[in-house]
Design a protein around this motif. Structure first.
Motif, mmCIF file in Angstrom:
data_model
loop_
_atom_site.group_PDB
_atom_site.id
_atom_site.type_symbol
_atom_site.label_atom_id
_atom_site.label_comp_id
_atom_site.label_asym_id
_atom_site.label_seq_id
_atom_site.Cartn_x
_atom_site.Cartn_y
_atom_site.Cartn_z
ATOM 1 N N ALA A 90 61.295 -11.358 5.151
ATOM 2 C CA ALA A 90 62.731 -11.570 4.932
ATOM 3 C C ALA A 90 63.137 -12.963 5.411
ATOM 4 C CB ALA A 90 63.539 -10.500 5.663
ATOM 5 N N TRP A 91 62.573 -13.401 6.530
ATOM 6 C CA TRP A 91 62.874 -14.739 7.031
ATOM 7 C C TRP A 91 62.387 -15.811 6.054
ATOM 8 C CZ3 TRP A 91 60.369 -13.310 12.375
ATOM 9 C CH2 TRP A 91 61.192 -12.375 13.010
ATOM 10 N N ARG A 93 62.068 -15.444 2.754
ATOM 11 C CA ARG A 93 62.977 -15.427 1.599
ATOM 12 C C ARG A 93 64.286 -16.136 1.924
ATOM 13 N NH1 ARG A 93 61.131 -9.987 1.135
ATOM 14 N NH2 ARG A 93 63.010 -9.303 2.223
ATOM 15 N N ASN A 94 64.828 -15.862 3.099
ATOM 16 C CA ASN A 94 66.087 -16.502 3.484
ATOM 17 C C ASN A 94 65.931 -18.013 3.573
ATOM 18 O OD1 ASN A 94 67.158 -13.918 3.744
ATOM 19 N ND2 ASN A 94 66.745 -13.822 5.945
ATOM 20 N N THR A 95 64.843 -18.459 4.172
ATOM 21 C CA THR A 95 64.629 -19.892 4.334
ATOM 22 C C THR A 95 64.429 -20.576 2.995
ATOM 23 O OG1 THR A 95 63.578 -19.439 6.470
ATOM 24 C CG2 THR A 95 63.270 -21.640 5.545
ATOM 25 N N THR A 162 78.551 -15.397 1.996
ATOM 26 C CA THR A 162 77.848 -15.008 3.215
ATOM 27 C C THR A 162 77.702 -16.189 4.170
ATOM 28 O OG1 THR A 162 75.674 -15.506 2.267
ATOM 29 C CG2 THR A 162 76.558 -13.288 1.900
ATOM 30 N N GLN A 164 74.864 -17.289 5.155
ATOM 31 C CA GLN A 164 73.785 -18.113 4.616
ATOM 32 C C GLN A 164 74.335 -19.159 3.651
ATOM 33 O OE1 GLN A 164 70.811 -15.588 2.896
ATOM 34 N NE2 GLN A 164 70.110 -14.787 4.859
ATOM 35 N N LEU A 243 74.127 -17.127 12.094
ATOM 36 C CA LEU A 243 73.563 -15.891 11.553
ATOM 37 C C LEU A 243 73.480 -14.848 12.668
ATOM 38 C CD1 LEU A 243 70.699 -17.410 9.377
ATOM 39 C CD2 LEU A 243 73.044 -16.854 8.710
ATOM 40 N N SER A 247 67.961 -9.705 10.067
ATOM 41 C CA SER A 247 67.460 -9.700 8.700
ATOM 42 C C SER A 247 67.937 -10.913 7.897
ATOM 43 C CB SER A 247 67.912 -8.424 7.981
ATOM 44 O OG SER A 247 69.325 -8.344 7.939
ATOM 45 N N SER A 248 68.929 -11.626 8.401
ATOM 46 C CA SER A 248 69.435 -12.814 7.712
ATOM 47 C C SER A 248 68.925 -14.103 8.333
ATOM 48 C CB SER A 248 70.968 -12.823 7.725
ATOM 49 O OG SER A 248 71.462 -12.953 9.052
ATOM 50 N N THR A 250 66.700 -17.339 9.442
ATOM 51 C CA THR A 250 65.702 -18.225 8.845
ATOM 52 C C THR A 250 64.421 -18.150 9.676
ATOM 53 O OG1 THR A 250 66.489 -20.111 10.124
ATOM 54 C CG2 THR A 250 67.479 -19.762 7.955
#
Length: 303
Positions: A90-91, A93-95, A162, A164, A243, A247-248, A250
């Motif tokens: 998840a990190w 994907r966020n990054t 969001t 992000q 953040l 889960s959000s 980076t």
């Protein structure tokens, strides 16, 4: 001449050099040795922690804490822990989402602002450039209160806005301001005769921008895009503050949870995550090496 004047050739052979530089004196040789020793020491200082990170990431004898010892047993358990016990994917994907969005926004706006400031003369041009330059001296963290206020306003208007996305605006806004000067200087080195020739052929200003300026400025745009992409990978402070949900996070903020809390402490997994994080950046540098070199080295007239 050697056959006709052999004595002259032997006498002056020791005075002929391949360049205009004179041979080093004793003082110059000592300075050269010292310089090489300093560079070697600096290389060791940089390489040694990287070496320990790589070894610790693959060392199955490491527990929760890194211990610099000679015992080594190859294992992938730290990588397995990273993918199964943490939110590493998840990190990632966020990054990637933040980095790619930041790079695209930066390239889109910087290509226009750099071209406009380089080729057009309009009222407020110098004052706006000076304002952009002065704003760069203000630390990003100093505006954290304003960022929270902006997020509250935008999220009330746009329900899907969001934190992000707020990070993307912060990163791209700073990158646009800083890189406008860089691209402007690069475009300034491109002769305006290319523009004049294109206008004679009937090209509009937008066609000159798209067909003449941007292809020539491509190496510098590649550099700007690369650094804009790398920025979110390297930054820890802003994601950590803005953040709130793990889960959000980076990569920088997420991996930090493996070393700052004794309940989730796993320093070898942190080393494994840092190693995996460096791989895409290194691959990007290798794939864009030609563009980077030409972008830094070329500033002359083209066409």
């Amino acid at each position: 001449m050697g056959e006709r004047f052999p004595f002259f050739q032997r006498k002056n052979k020791s005075k002929l050099y391949l360049s205009d530089r004179q041979p080093l004196t004793l003082q110059g040789k000592i300075g050269l040795v010292i310089a090489h020793l300093v560079l070697i020491l600096w290389a060791i200082i940089i390489i040694w922690p990287l070496y320990q990170m790589v070894v610790s990431a693959f060392n199955g004898l490491q527990d929760g804490y890194l211990v610099l010892n000679r015992n080594f047993a190859f294992s992938l358990e730290h990588f397995e822990y990273l993918f199964t016990e943490t939110l590493y994917l998840a990190w990632v994907r966020n990054t990637l989402f933040i980095s790619i969005s930041t790079a695209l926004l930066t390239l889109l706006f910087v290509s226009f602002t750099g071209y406009a400031y380089s080729r057009y003369r309009f009222k407020g041009r110098k004052s706006s450039l000076m304002a952009i330059l002065l704003i760069q001296t203000i630390p990003v963290f100093a505006g954290i209160t304003a960022f929270f206020t902006m997020h509250s306003i935008l999220s009330s208007v746009l329900p899907y806005f969001t934190r992000q996305m707020m990070l993307i605006l912060i990163y791209s806004g700073g990158a646009i301001a800083a890189n406008t000067f860089i691209l402007k200087g690069y475009i300034d080195s491109i002769s305006t005769e290319l523009d004049d020739a294109a206008k004679i052929d009937g090209c509009s200003n937008m066609q000159i921008y798209r067909l003449i300026i941007m292809p020539v400025a491509k190496p510098m745009l590649m550099i700007i895009g690369l650094w804009s992409f790398i920025g979110p990978f390297m930054d820890f402070l802003m994601p950590r503050v803005l953040l709130t949900s793990p889960s959000s996070y980076t990569l920088a903020a997420g991996l930090f949870t493996l070393v700052n809390d004794f309940r989730t402490m796993n320093q070898p997994a942190f080393a494994a995550g840092g190693l995996l994080t460096a791989i895409p950046i290194v691959l990007l540098f290798i794939s864009l090496q030609g563009q980077l070199v030409s972008g830094l080295a070329k500033g002359s007239v083209k066409g």
